[in-house]
Scaffold this motif. Structure first.
Motif, short mmCIF file in Angstrom:
data_model
loop_
_atom_site.label_atom_id
_atom_site.label_comp_id
_atom_site.label_asym_id
_atom_site.label_seq_id
_atom_site.Cartn_x
_atom_site.Cartn_y
_atom_site.Cartn_z
N SER A 1 1.16 -1.40 0.37
CA SER A 1 -0.06 -0.29 0.10
C SER A 1 0.97 1.41 0.11
CB SER A 1 -1.01 0.29 1.30
OG SER A 1 -0.49 -0.07 2.53
N GLU A 2 0.24 2.47 0.00
CA GLU A 2 1.20 3.41 -0.42
C GLU A 2 1.55 3.76 1.58
OE1 GLU A 2 -2.24 7.01 1.10
OE2 GLU A 2 -1.93 6.57 -0.94
N HIS A 3 1.30 2.92 2.45
CA HIS A 3 2.16 3.20 3.60
C HIS A 3 2.73 2.22 3.79
CE1 HIS A 3 -1.24 5.49 4.91
NE2 HIS A 3 -2.03 4.92 4.49
N GLY A 4 3.25 1.51 2.30
CA GLY A 4 4.39 0.52 2.61
C GLY A 4 3.60 -1.25 3.04
N GLU A 5 2.58 -0.76 3.64
CA GLU A 5 2.80 -2.78 4.23
C GLU A 5 1.66 -3.74 3.00
OE1 GLU A 5 -0.32 -1.03 7.09
OE2 GLU A 5 0.66 -1.21 8.47
N ARG A 6 1.88 -4.93 3.09
CA ARG A 6 1.21 -5.80 2.60
C ARG A 6 0.11 -6.38 3.52
NH1 ARG A 6 5.08 -9.70 0.41
NH2 ARG A 6 5.15 -11.18 2.49
N LEU A 7 -0.64 -6.56 2.64
CA LEU A 7 -2.40 -7.56 2.69
C LEU A 7 -1.90 -9.27 3.25
CD1 LEU A 7 -5.37 -6.31 1.01
CD2 LEU A 7 -4.27 -6.53 3.56
N LEU A 8 -0.72 -9.83 2.77
CA LEU A 8 -0.27 -10.99 3.00
C LEU A 8 0.31 -10.68 4.44
CD1 LEU A 8 -0.12 -13.52 1.45
CD2 LEU A 8 2.39 -13.06 0.49
N ASP A 9 0.98 -10.26 4.88
CA ASP A 9 1.97 -10.34 5.92
C ASP A 9 0.79 -10.24 7.16
OD1 ASP A 9 4.30 -9.32 4.58
OD2 ASP A 9 4.57 -8.16 4.63
N HIS A 10 0.11 -9.86 7.35
CA HIS A 10 -1.55 -9.87 8.23
C HIS A 10 -2.74 -10.83 7.97
CE1 HIS A 10 0.44 -6.46 9.75
NE2 HIS A 10 0.56 -5.87 8.55
N THR A 11 -2.26 -11.73 6.75
CA THR A 11 -3.44 -12.76 6.34
C THR A 11 -3.07 -14.30 6.41
OG1 THR A 11 -4.77 -10.48 5.12
CG2 THR A 11 -4.84 -13.05 4.69
#
Length: 420
Positions: A338-348
């Protein structure tokens, strides 16, 4: 001596729990910028298994060589772990494919006389989260409404098969008339259950201690239903999230197996990103006829019973490679930053597997299990004992714990599986 009462009277009176005061509605979903990301769970089952020689490497650990199937997932190698030697015990049922019912529940002896399914792992997580999101869980399937999700009473939850319908539920606001009809349905559900509340005291005086225990269990289920109604009503006043995505087209032809799977998987990142749900299950079903895939002339199900025929195995490899390619595309979407550098995959936590380890022999042991994302340390092939399998439910315990469920057991587990 207890006065006998008719079954009809008992059933009518047993709805007393709905006379309780209205339960609290859940708090609205929150935005996550600058906050800790919630944990999510996606469970995918390919009901006809994966051809083991094309999947499992010869060596374990981080230095394994890619197999034909793992080449489809090469770009995600550092984001998933492949397991072998996992299964549910006592899965000999009435029909060889009855294990489809128990992939997420681990209930023993599926389909045999007296069999009653139990709650599935996705519904344990959904119950724990409740209406923190608009939908506690979303259940999908590639062809029919049959699913692998079961509630606490062992009742199957019907699956959604039409991507356009799922999209509308998630993101399209209904007309005022539609919203009013929905409110009316919720109100009617409450009024029907409220109407029998006056008979509680009389009924409890008429039944034995054993019957009273059964009634208490039933009342608890009704209380849960009341809470669901109240929470659903509360969500009607909250706007649905806006997404920059077109309404997906439904693919009517079952033979378009990969297209149907792909359209459903494309919805999963949207569900999670908008926090519409945190628990998703998808069943890739066994019967789609002859898949419309170049190089395939036979039906998927008969090809899985290949009898070691090289021609059938070659066609099966094409189908299963295509399915894994669609799974790879899902991981790609979840892995975008995301624009904040996060990935959904890291929390899913995304589990891809099957209820059959060898579809040719209807063998429910040594299941193919891939776990991606979820914040775990990946990039390995882990082989458990192929003769004395580790319970797959051990992995389910680990997933539930990561979701915040305080438990050390699920179904046939004997501990938690160490993934990191």
């Amino acid at each position: 001596m207890h006065k006998p009462i008719s079954r009809r009277t008992a059933l009518r009176a047993s709805g007393v729990a709905l006379a309780l005061p209205l339960l609290e509605a859940m708090n609205p979903a929150i935005a996550f910028e600058g906050l800790e990301q919630p944990k999510r769970m996606v469970l995918i089952c390919n009901a006809l298994g994966l051809y083991a020689p094309s999947l499992f490497p010869k060596s374990t650990g981080t230095g394994y060589s890619d197999t034909e199937y793992l080449k489809q997932l090469r770009e995600h190698r550092s984001d998933f772990t492949l397991f072998s030697g996992l299964s549910h015990p006592d899965q000999n049922g009435k029909d060889p494919h009855d294990t489809e019912m128990t992939f997420l529940t681990a209930a023993i002896n599926p389909g045999l006389g007296g069999f009653k399914n139990s709650i599935s792992v996705d519904q344990v997580a959904a119950t724990h989260l409740g209406h923190t999101t608009r939908f506690p869980s979303i259940t999908l399937a590639s062809n029919t409404q049959e699913s692998q999700s079961y509630n606490s009473n062992g009742v199957m939850l019907p699956a959604e098969t039409r991507p356009s319908r799922v999209f509308a539920k998630l993101f399209l606001a209904g007309s005022p008339d539609q919203q009013q009809r929905q409110r009316q349905r919720l109100a009617e559900g409450r009024s029907i259950l409220d109407a029998v509340g006056d008979q509680t005291k009389t009924l409890n005086q008429q039944v034995s201690g054993g019957d009273r225990k059964q009634l208490d269990e039933y009342f608890a289920a009704i209380r849960t239903a009341e809470k669901e109604l109240a929470a659903s009503d509360a969500w009607l006043d909250r706007p649905k999230p806006a997404v920059k995505a077109e309404i997906p087209k439904d693919i009517a032809e079952p033979a378009e197996l990969l297209g149907r799977i792909g359209e459903l998987m494309n919805l999963i990142p949207l569900m999670l990103k908008t926090d519409s749900t945190r628990v998703v299950s998808l069943m890739i079903q066994a019967d789609h006829g002859v898949p419309n895939i170049p190089g395939v002339q036979g039906e998927h199900h008969p090809l899985s019973h290949h009898g070691q025929d090289p021609s059938k195995i070659a066609q099966l490899n094409i189908i299963e490679s295509g399915i894994l390619s669609e799974f790879s595309a899902l991981l790609t979407q979840l892995g975008q930053r995301s624009e904040h550098g996060e990935r959904l995959l890291d929390h899913t936590a995304v589990l891809f597997g099957s209820n059959l380890g060898n579809a040719n022999a209807h063998d429910p042991t040594n299941l193919p299990i891939i776990l991606a994302g979820g914040g775990y340390q990946h990039g390995r092939y882990v082989a458990h004992d192929h003769n004395r399998n580790t319970p797959l439910s051990n992995l389910y315990v680990t997933l539930l714990q990561r979701m915040g469920v305080e438990t050390d057991r699920f179904a046939t587990s004997n501990g938690a599986l160490n993934v990191t």
